[in-house]
Design an enzyme around this catalytic site. Structure first.
Site, short mmCIF file in Angstrom:
data_model
loop_
_atom_site.label_atom_id
_atom_site.label_comp_id
_atom_site.label_asym_id
_atom_site.label_seq_id
_atom_site.Cartn_x
_atom_site.Cartn_y
_atom_site.Cartn_z
CG ASP A 26 -2.10 0.94 1.06
OD1 ASP A 26 -2.96 0.97 1.94
OD2 ASP A 26 -2.13 1.67 0.05
CG ASP A 44 -5.86 -5.29 2.12
OD1 ASP A 44 -6.46 -4.42 1.47
OD2 ASP A 44 -5.47 -5.12 3.29
N GLY A 92 -11.45 4.30 0.03
CA GLY A 92 -12.48 5.08 0.72
C GLY A 92 -13.68 4.26 1.13
CD GLN A 119 -9.97 7.40 -1.75
OE1 GLN A 119 -10.99 7.38 -1.06
NE2 GLN A 119 -8.96 6.56 -1.53
CB CYS A 147 -10.09 -27.70 8.26
SG CYS A 147 -8.81 -26.46 7.96
CG HIS A 167 -8.78 -22.80 11.12
ND1 HIS A 167 -9.20 -23.97 10.51
CD2 HIS A 167 -9.87 -22.01 11.24
CE1 HIS A 167 -10.51 -23.90 10.28
NE2 HIS A 167 -10.93 -22.72 10.70
CB CYS A 196 -5.24 -25.80 8.73
SG CYS A 196 -6.01 -25.74 10.35
CB CYS A 252 -8.53 -28.78 11.39
SG CYS A 252 -9.27 -27.16 11.58
#
Ligand SMILES: Nc1nc2c(CCNCC3CCCCC3)c3[nH]c(NCCc4ccccc4)nc3cc2c(=O)[nH]1
Ligand SMILES: [Zn+2]
Length: 371
Positions: free
Chosen positions: A102, A276, A226, A199, A314, A345, A316, A319
């Site tokens: 950014d 994001d 914005g 914007q 899941c 997770h 991950c 899990c």
């Protein structure tokens, strides 16, 4: 089908026909110098050169194609020049895939204490040691170059909400002047891109003027700024009902700072490609796990003897190998492993959501599921 264009040197193939119910949803691939980005894409936030509590290779296993670097923090410490000297942010943090940074203005306004906005840029005191800094379209663009960002964001002013029409107009006009200076300062290279940020707050004529000003500068992609600044989901969707259509259909559209799964689904249905948000990482460290059953607040005492995983299917580590009782305990006693497993997770959950959305769009199926 929609047309194919260059991003920036390669082609951006929009591989799926638009979805009938929401004819604006689209799935695509952005080709960059550091690899492909499958869209719609969720970009985990890396704050000080790291996605907190995650190894870069772990972030990769969740399916993330791109992460965010942090201009504001890195320019203050260790400094963009030092990161450049050390080989750039990719090397510094051992992340070889695309990086988006950014432009820093939004964070100056939310993090630094004293600051002054002038036509030149934003003058502020570091929240670390109070020393004085200036962020301008030129310095922000140079800092992002020194960091080695794959996608550089133009330096903008995020118009606060609520704003009067007059306030939003002059803020948007400042952003347009800064966008021109940012574009001029950008050193364009194959496989790298710069995105403009529109914007105009909730005023459609200002949003249109902002888009026209930025389209003239021929950015490789466009962000809608914005929003997610307190206006609420209803008003955000009202703006998203028309704002994405003001932007080139064959270039990426990035909605900054969004969001929860329901926000992401609604925005994809209105034509957004990239997202994001700190939510999966920050709330994970805070003991909140996103699951298909809803958000689980793992600190709740009802989990202290719950011997089942967050989600049985899941993949991950949290899990696969642990129970809610263990996660409850780790988070309660503030063990580092608790932050790691909860973050892992949540990032996996968000990437799975994006994968399902991409598949549904590609098959022309309805993806109204809220998960
Ligand atoms: N240039 C620019 N950035 C914006 C950002 C920062 C996006 N994330 C940067 C990322 C860089 C690395 C460190 C983290 C931030 C926004 N974030 C939000 N809402 C967040 C709303 C939110 C959601 C959850 C928790 C807190 C706040 N609206 C935003 C509008 C703008 C904007 O107009 N211009
Ligand atoms: Zn999991």
């Amino acid at each position: 089908e929609v047309s194919i264009t260059k991003f920036p040197a390669d082609e951006r193939k929009i591989i799926a026909k638009a979805h009938d119910k929401y004819k604006k949803a689209r799935a695509g691939i952005i080709n960059t110098r550091h690899g492909q980005i499958h869209t719609p894409a969720f970009m985990p936030v890396g704050t000080k050169g790291t996605v907190k509590a995650m190894l870069p290779e772990s972030v990769q296993t969740t399916g993330a194609d791109i992460i965010l670097g942090n201009t504001y923090h890195l320019m203050l410490q260790p400094g963009a020049k030092r990161v450049f000297k050390l080989g750039g942010l990719h090397k510094f943090m051992n992340w070889s895939k695309p990086l988006l940074t950014d432009s820093g203005g939004f964070q100056v306004m939310s993090l630094s204490k004293l600051r002054k906005i002038t036509e030149e840029g934003v003058i502020f005191n570091s929240h670390i040691d109070g020393s004085k800094f200036m962020l301008s379209p030129e310095s922000s663009t140079e800092i992002q170059y020194l960091l080695g960002s794959t996608i550089t964001m133009a330096f903008d002013e995020c118009t606060p909400y609520p704003s009067t029409y007059e306030q939003a107009k002059s803020s948007m006009e400042l952003t347009s002047r800064w966008a021109k200076r940012s574009r001029k300062a950008f050193y364009s290279r194959d496989g790298y891109g710069q995105f403009g940020i529109i914007q105009g707050s909730i005023y459609n004529d200002l949003r249109l003027k902002s888009a026209l000003d930025l389209i003239e500068l021929d950015f490789e992609g466009y962000a809608i700024g914005g929003l997610a600044v307190g206006e609420g989901q209803e008003l955000m969707f009202k703006v998203l009902d028309y704002a994405p259509d003001l932007l080139p259909i064959n270039k990426p559209r990035y909605l900054m700072g969004v969001g929860k799964p329901a926000d992401i689904i609604g925005a994809v249905q209105r034509g957004i490609d990239m997202f994001d948000c700190v939510i999966p990482t920050r709330s994970g460290r805070n003991g909140q796990a996103f699951t298909k059953y809803g958000v689980v607040n793992i600190r709740n005492s009802k989990y202290k003897e719950d011997n089942t995983p967050l989600e049985e299917d899941c993949l991950c580590p949290a899990c696969k190998n642990y129970t809610k009782a263990y996660l409850h305990y780790l988070v309660k006693v503030k063990e580092i492993l608790g932050a790691m497993l909860m973050t892992w997770h949540n990032l996996m959950y968000f990437q799975k959501l994006m994968l399902r959305i991409r598949e549904y769009i590609a098959q022309g199926k309805d993806f109204d599921f809220i998960s």
